[in-house]
Design a protein around this motif. Structure first.
Motif, mmCIF file in Angstrom:
data_model
loop_
_atom_site.group_PDB
_atom_site.id
_atom_site.type_symbol
_atom_site.label_atom_id
_atom_site.label_comp_id
_atom_site.label_asym_id
_atom_site.label_seq_id
_atom_site.Cartn_x
_atom_site.Cartn_y
_atom_site.Cartn_z
ATOM 1 N N VAL A 86 102.693 37.941 40.104
ATOM 2 C CA VAL A 86 101.529 38.719 40.533
ATOM 3 C C VAL A 86 100.030 38.359 39.935
ATOM 4 O O VAL A 86 100.124 38.101 38.795
ATOM 5 C CB VAL A 86 102.038 40.188 40.171
ATOM 6 C CG1 VAL A 86 100.524 41.148 40.178
ATOM 7 C CG2 VAL A 86 102.917 41.001 40.983
ATOM 8 N N LEU A 87 99.077 38.175 40.591
ATOM 9 C CA LEU A 87 97.926 37.996 40.283
ATOM 10 C C LEU A 87 96.943 39.255 39.873
ATOM 11 O O LEU A 87 96.810 39.972 40.819
ATOM 12 C CB LEU A 87 97.188 37.285 41.119
ATOM 13 C CG LEU A 87 97.973 36.023 41.571
ATOM 14 C CD1 LEU A 87 97.583 35.316 42.924
ATOM 15 C CD2 LEU A 87 98.451 35.057 40.358
ATOM 16 N N VAL A 88 96.360 39.592 38.913
ATOM 17 C CA VAL A 88 95.224 40.505 38.757
ATOM 18 C C VAL A 88 94.200 39.981 38.154
ATOM 19 O O VAL A 88 93.821 39.480 37.080
ATOM 20 C CB VAL A 88 96.006 41.591 37.582
ATOM 21 C CG1 VAL A 88 95.082 42.701 37.348
ATOM 22 C CG2 VAL A 88 97.340 42.327 37.990
ATOM 23 N N ALA A 89 92.899 40.482 38.864
ATOM 24 C CA ALA A 89 91.686 40.249 38.489
ATOM 25 C C ALA A 89 90.766 40.952 37.939
ATOM 26 O O ALA A 89 90.742 42.156 38.505
ATOM 27 C CB ALA A 89 91.219 39.196 39.749
ATOM 28 N N SER A 90 89.978 40.473 37.023
ATOM 29 C CA SER A 90 88.903 41.490 36.290
ATOM 30 C C SER A 90 87.547 40.708 36.576
ATOM 31 O O SER A 90 87.661 39.465 36.976
ATOM 32 C CB SER A 90 88.960 41.925 34.882
ATOM 33 O OG SER A 90 88.957 40.599 34.112
ATOM 34 N N ILE A 91 86.514 40.892 36.071
ATOM 35 C CA ILE A 91 85.205 40.294 36.217
ATOM 36 C C ILE A 91 85.351 39.148 35.335
ATOM 37 O O ILE A 91 84.588 38.081 35.449
ATOM 38 C CB ILE A 91 84.009 41.132 36.025
ATOM 39 C CG1 ILE A 91 84.029 41.661 34.470
ATOM 40 C CG2 ILE A 91 83.854 42.143 37.105
ATOM 41 C CD1 ILE A 91 82.581 42.278 34.227
ATOM 42 N N HIS A 92 86.160 39.101 34.204
ATOM 43 C CA HIS A 92 86.359 37.954 33.437
ATOM 44 C C HIS A 92 87.560 37.123 33.246
ATOM 45 O O HIS A 92 87.483 36.086 32.712
ATOM 46 C CB HIS A 92 85.906 38.705 32.036
ATOM 47 C CG HIS A 92 86.785 39.773 31.554
ATOM 48 N ND1 HIS A 92 88.062 39.796 31.117
ATOM 49 C CD2 HIS A 92 86.336 41.138 31.444
ATOM 50 C CE1 HIS A 92 88.672 41.052 30.846
ATOM 51 N NE2 HIS A 92 87.560 41.803 31.066
ATOM 52 N N THR A 93 88.534 37.688 33.701
ATOM 53 C CA THR A 93 89.960 37.173 33.644
ATOM 54 C C THR A 93 90.964 37.265 34.949
ATOM 55 O O THR A 93 90.889 38.194 35.426
ATOM 56 C CB THR A 93 90.767 37.714 32.388
ATOM 57 O OG1 THR A 93 89.998 37.627 31.245
ATOM 58 C CG2 THR A 93 92.050 37.002 32.223
#
Length: 378
Positions: free
Chosen positions: A265-272
Motif C-alpha cells: 500500500v502506498l500513502v502520499a502526503s505533500i512531503h512523503t
C-alpha cells in the motif's frame, strides 16, 4: 561430436540465453524514474487515476469542470467537460469503475461558495454523464451543534467490483456509498473515525481535514487514511464497521492511498510517500520504506500505473487555491522504494549464483563425459 554432447551444449546455451535475458537491466533500479510533464493552462489538478483500458492517466481540475487525459509522453487532452456542474466547482478524487467502464469523479464547491458535494459518473466509451448523485449528511446526522451544522466536504472515492462507490467526507468524518445506479446514502459513521486526537493544530492547513484517501481491497474491505490524525482504518464493505490499523509510524498529513498488485500500500502526503506491508490482512502494518516528495509542488494523489509503477501528481493546487493563477505546466512523477530496489538486486545475485553453479556442474559433467568417451575409444 556425438549427439549427446550436442544436446548438452544446446541445453547449456539455451540456459545462458535465458539467464542473460533475466539479468538484462530491465528492472526499475536500472532506469531513470518516469517523469511526465504536461501542459494545460490553469488546470491545477488535484485528483489522478490510471485508466488501464485506455493506457493513460486521467486528472481533474481545481478550477475547471472537466477531466483530462494525460499520455505517457505528456500529451494532455480534454476528456470530459460538464458545464452542468456548478460554476467554479472543483473535481477532486477519481476512480475507474472497470466493471461498468465508467470514471467516477468527486465534485465539490469549497467556501465561500455554497455547499455542493456530489459524485459524477461518466461512460468512458461515450463520455456522457451516467448520473450525478448529490451527497449530504442529513441521514443520521450527529454533527450539528446548536444552530451550527458541520459543512460537509466530499473528497476521495474508491469503487468495488460490483460498481459501488465509497466517498470520504473529510469535514464530518464519515463515508458515503453510491451504488451503480447512482443511489447515495451514508455508509459508515464508525466511532473509530472520531476516537483519536489530532496530530496537527486544528488551525493548521490540514487541521480540519479528516478522512481522506480511500482504496478498495479485493478481499472485501476498504482502507482509508485520516489526514489530521495520521491514522489508517480498515472498513468492512458489508456493514461499514471500521477498526484502526496498527501502524509502526503515524501517517500525519496523509492525503491519498493506492495499492499495488503485490499488496503493498502506498500513502502520499505533500512531503512523503510511505510504503506499507501487512501480513494479517491489515490488522497491523509496517512502514518499510518512505520517500521524500517535493513539498513545494504539493503532491495530492498517488496511483499505481502500468507495470505496477507508483506515480504521484504534482498539481501545485495551493497556487490555484490562493488565486495565483497562470501556471501551465504540471507533472506526474514515478516514485520508487529503495528497499524494493535492494530486494531486486538480491534476486539478481541469486540468479547469477545459480547460473555459475549450473555452469560448473555442466563443466564437470562434460569433463566426465569426455573421459568416458576416451576410455571407450582406447
Amino acid at each position: 561430436m556425438s549427439s549427446l554432447i550436442k544436446s548438452k551444449l544446446k541445453r547449456f546455451f539455451i540456459f545462458v540465453f535465458l539467464l542473460y535475458m533475466g539479468l538484462t537491466p530491465t528492472t526499475a533500479a536500472s532506469r531513470s524514474p518516469h517523469v511526465i510533464n504536461f501542459r494545460s493552462p490553469n488546470l491545477y489538478p488535484e485528483g489522478l487515476v490510471w485508466d488501464p483500458s485506455a493506457q493513460h492517466f486521467v486528472v481533474g481540475s481545481l478550477l475547471h469542470r472537466s477531466l483530462h487525459s494525460v499520455s505517457d509522453a505528456g500529451v494532455a487532452q480534454s476528456l470530459i467537460s460538464d458545464p452542468d456542474l456548478p460554476l467554479n466547482a472543483t473535481v477532486l478524487g477519481l476512480a475507474v469503475d472497470k466493471t461498468n467502464n465508467r470514471i467516477l469523479a468527486v465534485v465539490q464547491s469549497a467556501p465561500p461558495l455554497p455547499t455542493f458535494n456530489a459524485l459524477a459518473a461518466y461512460d468512458l466509451r461515450t463520455r456522457q454523464r451516467v448520473f450525478l448523485s448529490l451527497l449530504d449528511g442529513s441521514e443520521g446526522e450527529s454533527s450539528a451543534k446548536g444552530t451550527k451544522t458541520t459543512r460537509h466536504a466530499a473528497n476521495d472515492v474508491a469503487v468495488d467490483f460490483r460498481g459501488n462507490a465509497y466517498v470520504t467526507n473529510s469535514a464530518a468524518n464519515f463515508i458515503w456509498k453510491v451504488d451503480k445506479d447512482g443511489s447515495a446514502s451514508v455508509f459508515s459513521r464508525s466511532p473509530a473515525f472520531t476516537a483519536h486526537p489530532l496530530a496537527v493544530e486544528r488551525n493548521a492547513r490540514l487541521g480540519e481535514c479528516g478522512l481522506n484517501g480511500i482504496v478498495y481491497v479485493s478481499k472485501g474491505y476498504l482502507l482509508v487514511v485520516q489526514s489530521n490524525t495520521g491514522k489508517m482504518f480498515k472498513v468492512n464493505t458489508e456493514d461499514g464497521n471500521a477498526r484502526l490499523v496498527l501502524l509502526t509510524e503515524e501517517l500525519v498529513g496523509a492525503d491519498d492511498i493506492a495499492i499495488r498488485k503485490d499488496g503493498v500500500v502506498l500513502v502520499a502526503s505533500i512531503h512523503t510517500l510511505w510504503f506499507l506491508k501487512s501480513h494479517d490482512s491489515w490488522g497491523e502494518a509496517v512502514v518499510y520504506d518512505k520517500t521524500a516528495l517535493e513539498e513545494e509542488k504539493l503532491a495530492t494523489s498517488v496511483v499505481v500505473g502500468d507495470s505496477d509503477r507508483a506515480y504521484v501528481l504534482y498539481g501545485h493546487v495551493i497556487e490555484g487555491i490562493m488565486g495565483n493563477v497562470g501556471r501551465e505546466e504540471f507533472s506526474i512523477v514515478e516514485v520508487r522504494s529503495s528497499k524494493d530496489s535492494e530486494d531486486e538486486n538480491i534476486w539478481l545475485f541469486v540468479l547469477i549464483g545459480l547460473g555459475l553453479a549450473y555452469f560448473l556442474f555442466w563443466r564437470f559433467q562434460m569433463k566426465q563425459l569426455v573421459k568416458n568417451m576416451d576410455k571407450k575409444i582406447s
